[in-house]
Structures are given as C-alpha cells and as structure tokens.
Design a protein around this motif. Sequence first.
Motif, PDB file in Angstrom:
ATOM      1  N   ALA A  10       0.850  -1.193   0.000  1.00 10.24           N
ATOM      2  CA  ALA A  10       0.000   0.000   0.000  1.00 10.24           C
ATOM      3  C   ALA A  10       0.886   1.242   0.000  1.00 10.24           C
ATOM      4  CB  ALA A  10      -0.908   0.001   1.215  1.00 10.24           C
ATOM      5  N   PHE A  11       0.669   2.111  -0.965  1.00 10.41           N
ATOM      6  CA  PHE A  11       1.387   3.369  -1.049  1.00 10.41           C
ATOM      7  C   PHE A  11       0.543   4.415  -0.322  1.00 10.41           C
ATOM      8  CE2 PHE A  11       2.814   0.774  -4.537  1.00 10.41           C
ATOM      9  CZ  PHE A  11       4.195   0.946  -4.507  1.00 10.41           C
ATOM     10  N   ALA A  12       0.853   4.645   0.950  1.00  5.24           N
ATOM     11  CA  ALA A  12       0.107   5.611   1.762  1.00  5.24           C
ATOM     12  C   ALA A  12       0.517   7.007   1.324  1.00  5.24           C
ATOM     13  CB  ALA A  12       0.398   5.397   3.242  1.00  5.24           C
ATOM     14  N   THR A  13      -0.448   7.762   0.830  1.00  6.97           N
ATOM     15  CA  THR A  13      -0.167   9.054   0.229  1.00  6.97           C
ATOM     16  C   THR A  13      -0.890  10.165   0.972  1.00  6.97           C
ATOM     17  OG1 THR A  13       0.009   7.918  -1.888  1.00  6.97           O
ATOM     18  CG2 THR A  13      -0.242  10.308  -1.956  1.00  6.97           C
ATOM     19  N   PRO A  14      -0.128  11.052   1.618  1.00  6.86           N
ATOM     20  CA  PRO A  14      -0.749  12.198   2.282  1.00  6.86           C
ATOM     21  C   PRO A  14      -0.908  13.361   1.317  1.00  6.86           C
ATOM     22  CG  PRO A  14       1.581  12.161   2.768  1.00  6.86           C
ATOM     23  CD  PRO A  14       1.299  10.949   1.899  1.00  6.86           C
ATOM     24  N   ASN A  15      -1.881  14.186   1.568  1.00  7.47           N
ATOM     25  CA  ASN A  15      -1.985  15.443   0.830  1.00  7.47           C
ATOM     26  C   ASN A  15      -1.149  16.455   1.598  1.00  7.47           C
ATOM     27  OD1 ASN A  15      -2.920  17.275  -1.134  1.00  7.47           O
ATOM     28  ND2 ASN A  15      -4.278  18.156   0.397  1.00  7.47           N
ATOM     29  N   GLU A  16      -0.044  16.878   1.018  1.00 10.24           N
ATOM     30  CA  GLU A  16       0.879  17.758   1.731  1.00 10.24           C
ATOM     31  C   GLU A  16       0.863  19.192   1.217  1.00 10.24           C
ATOM     32  OE1 GLU A  16       4.517  15.533   1.216  1.00 10.24           O
ATOM     33  OE2 GLU A  16       4.146  14.433   3.075  1.00 10.24           O
ATOM     34  N   ARG A  17      -0.111  19.529   0.362  1.00  7.28           N
ATOM     35  CA  ARG A  17      -0.145  20.881  -0.193  1.00  7.28           C
ATOM     36  C   ARG A  17      -1.488  21.569   0.040  1.00  7.28           C
ATOM     37  NH1 ARG A  17       0.488  21.746  -5.557  1.00  7.28           N
ATOM     38  NH2 ARG A  17       1.287  23.782  -5.055  1.00  7.28           N
ATOM     39  N   ARG A  42     -12.185   4.113  -2.653  1.00  9.48           N
ATOM     40  CA  ARG A  42     -13.485   4.647  -3.075  1.00  9.48           C
ATOM     41  C   ARG A  42     -13.311   5.999  -3.759  1.00  9.48           C
ATOM     42  NH1 ARG A  42     -17.672   4.875   1.355  1.00  9.48           N
ATOM     43  NH2 ARG A  42     -18.516   3.009   0.390  1.00  9.48           N
ATOM     44  N   GLY A  43     -13.922   6.123  -4.922  1.00 11.75           N
ATOM     45  CA  GLY A  43     -13.887   7.374  -5.672  1.00 11.75           C
ATOM     46  C   GLY A  43     -12.723   7.485  -6.650  1.00 11.75           C
ATOM     47  N   TRP A  44     -11.820   6.515  -6.647  1.00 10.71           N
ATOM     48  CA  TRP A  44     -10.658   6.546  -7.521  1.00 10.71           C
ATOM     49  C   TRP A  44     -10.802   5.513  -8.622  1.00 10.71           C
ATOM     50  CZ3 TRP A  44      -6.669  10.050  -6.981  1.00 10.71           C
ATOM     51  CH2 TRP A  44      -6.691  10.813  -5.812  1.00 10.71           C
ATOM     52  N   ARG A  45     -10.057   5.697  -9.694  1.00 10.76           N
ATOM     53  CA  ARG A  45     -10.024   4.768 -10.829  1.00 10.76           C
ATOM     54  C   ARG A  45      -8.556   4.394 -11.041  1.00 10.76           C
ATOM     55  NH1 ARG A  45     -12.239   8.199 -13.892  1.00 10.76           N
ATOM     56  NH2 ARG A  45     -10.404   9.166 -14.785  1.00 10.76           N
ATOM     57  N   LEU A  46      -8.293   3.118 -11.303  1.00 10.20           N
ATOM     58  CA  LEU A  46      -6.933   2.635 -11.511  1.00 10.20           C
ATOM     59  C   LEU A  46      -6.730   2.221 -12.961  1.00 10.20           C
ATOM     60  CD1 LEU A  46      -4.125   1.599 -10.614  1.00 10.20           C
ATOM     61  CD2 LEU A  46      -5.254  -0.546  -9.949  1.00 10.20           C
ATOM     62  N   ASP A  47      -5.693   2.775 -13.592  1.00 10.78           N
ATOM     63  CA  ASP A  47      -5.264   2.353 -14.919  1.00 10.78           C
ATOM     64  C   ASP A  47      -3.895   1.712 -14.739  1.00 10.78           C
ATOM     65  OD1 ASP A  47      -7.469   3.491 -16.364  1.00 10.78           O
ATOM     66  OD2 ASP A  47      -6.575   5.463 -15.985  1.00 10.78           O
ATOM     67  N   LEU A  48      -3.805   0.449 -15.135  1.00 13.29           N
ATOM     68  CA  LEU A  48      -2.574  -0.315 -14.954  1.00 13.29           C
ATOM     69  C   LEU A  48      -2.045  -0.736 -16.310  1.00 13.29           C
ATOM     70  CD1 LEU A  48      -0.886  -1.480 -12.614  1.00 13.29           C
ATOM     71  CD2 LEU A  48      -2.314  -3.506 -12.713  1.00 13.29           C
ATOM     72  N   GLY A  57      -9.343  10.501 -10.683  1.00 13.39           N
ATOM     73  CA  GLY A  57     -10.783  10.606 -10.465  1.00 13.39           C
ATOM     74  C   GLY A  57     -11.183  10.858  -9.026  1.00 13.39           C
ATOM     75  N   GLY A  58     -10.278  10.757  -8.093  1.00 13.78           N
ATOM     76  CA  GLY A  58     -10.593  11.012  -6.684  1.00 13.78           C
ATOM     77  C   GLY A  58      -9.895  12.271  -6.206  1.00 13.78           C
ATOM     78  N   ARG A  59     -10.037  12.542  -4.907  1.00  7.94           N
ATOM     79  CA  ARG A  59      -9.401  13.717  -4.309  1.00  7.94           C
ATOM     80  C   ARG A  59      -8.971  13.386  -2.893  1.00  7.94           C
ATOM     81  NH1 ARG A  59     -10.335  18.542  -6.883  1.00  7.94           N
ATOM     82  NH2 ARG A  59     -10.226  19.836  -5.030  1.00  7.94           N
ATOM     83  N   ILE A  60      -7.769  13.841  -2.552  1.00  4.97           N
ATOM     84  CA  ILE A  60      -7.335  13.802  -1.154  1.00  4.97           C
ATOM     85  C   ILE A  60      -7.305  15.251  -0.702  1.00  4.97           C
ATOM     86  CG2 ILE A  60      -5.567  13.101   0.495  1.00  4.97           C
ATOM     87  CD1 ILE A  60      -4.489  11.160  -1.601  1.00  4.97           C
ATOM     88  N   GLU A  61      -8.211  15.591   0.194  1.00  5.29           N
ATOM     89  CA  GLU A  61      -8.372  16.983   0.660  1.00  5.29           C
ATOM     90  C   GLU A  61      -7.696  17.174   2.018  1.00  5.29           C
ATOM     91  OE1 GLU A  61     -10.432  19.341  -0.921  1.00  5.29           O
ATOM     92  OE2 GLU A  61     -11.482  18.099  -2.358  1.00  5.29           O
ATOM     93  N   GLY A  62      -7.419  18.431   2.345  1.00  5.16           N
ATOM     94  CA  GLY A  62      -6.876  18.760   3.663  1.00  5.16           C
ATOM     95  C   GLY A  62      -5.571  18.034   3.936  1.00  5.16           C
ATOM     96  N   GLY A  88      -0.056  14.218  -8.319  1.00  7.41           N
ATOM     97  CA  GLY A  88      -0.595  15.393  -8.995  1.00  7.41           C
ATOM     98  C   GLY A  88      -1.613  16.124  -8.145  1.00  7.41           C
ATOM     99  N   TYR A  89      -1.651  17.446  -8.292  1.00 10.17           N
ATOM    100  CA  TYR A  89      -2.549  18.306  -7.509  1.00 10.17           C
ATOM    101  C   TYR A  89      -3.517  19.056  -8.416  1.00 10.17           C
ATOM    102  CZ  TYR A  89       0.454  17.262  -3.568  1.00 10.17           C
ATOM    103  OH  TYR A  89       1.143  16.602  -2.581  1.00 10.17           O
ATOM    104  N   ASP A  90      -4.572  19.577  -7.804  1.00 13.75           N
ATOM    105  CA  ASP A  90      -5.630  20.245  -8.568  1.00 13.75           C
ATOM    106  C   ASP A  90      -5.190  21.561  -9.196  1.00 13.75           C
ATOM    107  OD1 ASP A  90      -5.545  21.789  -6.267  1.00 13.75           O
ATOM    108  OD2 ASP A  90      -7.630  21.433  -5.698  1.00 13.75           O
ATOM    109  N   ASP A  91      -4.036  22.096  -8.811  1.00 14.13           N
ATOM    110  CA  ASP A  91      -3.541  23.324  -9.427  1.00 14.13           C
ATOM    111  C   ASP A  91      -2.566  23.031 -10.576  1.00 14.13           C
ATOM    112  OD1 ASP A  91      -1.378  22.427  -7.956  1.00 14.13           O
ATOM    113  OD2 ASP A  91      -0.919  24.379  -7.043  1.00 14.13           O
ATOM    114  N   GLY A  92      -2.432  21.764 -10.966  1.00 16.90           N
ATOM    115  CA  GLY A  92      -1.563  21.390 -12.067  1.00 16.90           C
ATOM    116  C   GLY A  92      -0.131  21.068 -11.656  1.00 16.90           C
TER     117      GLY A  92
END
Length: 148
Positions: A10-17, A42-48, A57-62, A88-92
């Motif tokens: 599992a790649f635990a990914t925090p939103n750091e921005r 939930r809410g994400w899509r995986l392309d392998l 397709g998902g979002r990590i907020e806060g 990647g972040y929502d501001d590009g």
Amino acid sequence: MEADTKATVAFATPNERAPHATTSLVIEAPDGVELSDGAVPRGWRLDLAGGRARWSGGRIEGTRVVAFPLSVTARTRAGNVTFRAIQGYDDGESVRWGANLTVLPASGSEAPSQRLDRALAAGAVGLVVIAGSFLVLRLIRRRPLQDP
C-alpha cells in the motif's frame, strides 16, 4: 517482501499541499517488479499498464492520507528497490518522490535450491588448504635457520 512471491503493498499518500487537493498518483515500478490490481480506494479509478499504475478521479483533501494498494511480484535479487511516484494536484503542480521496498530471499518451495554438494566440496577444499598450511609451517620450523 519475498522474491518471486506476490504481496500487497500500500502506497500511503498524504496530501501535503493544503489547500490544494491531490487528484492523481502515478507509481512506476523498478525493473524486475511486476504490478497487478489491488483494491481501489473509493472514488478513484486505476489504470494499470505494464510497470505503471495511475490512480485518478478522486481527491485527497486537507491533510488526509489515502492508501493505494497494489499486488506486487518482485522478480529481482534480494535487496532494496525504489518505486518512483508522481503525485498530482488540482492546481496542475506535481511532486515526485520515491518509495523503497526491501526484497527478501524467497523461502519455502519458492526458494532456490541450496546446492549442499557444492558447499561440502568447498568446505573440504578449505580444510585441505588449512591442513597443508600447518604441515608446511611445521616442516619449516624443524629446519635450523643456521648451521652450527
């Protein structure tokens, strides 16, 4: 994880921005490591595709952390391997980081044969060399260094 054995990583990914949200994660496997599907958050899509996994397709907020699991099979020698990640972040903007994984030698039926015959032969040769060295030293010590 053990070599040649499938494991879930599992790649635990925090939103750091914050206040920006994470909107994608790409994991690139090192040579000799195979990726296959994992449970998609939930809410994400995986392309392998090959050695690359991309969630979107998902979002990590806060300051939340989301785990992105993958099934991984390391067909490499024991040691450390590094996965490359692009978050990647929502501001590009994007942030690159590495995730290390330690590959252990395989065990059980997956382990390579131990070649006991070669180990015994090497041990016997070593004993012969040691015994021969002691014999040569003993012969040298018995001879007088100077004639009287």
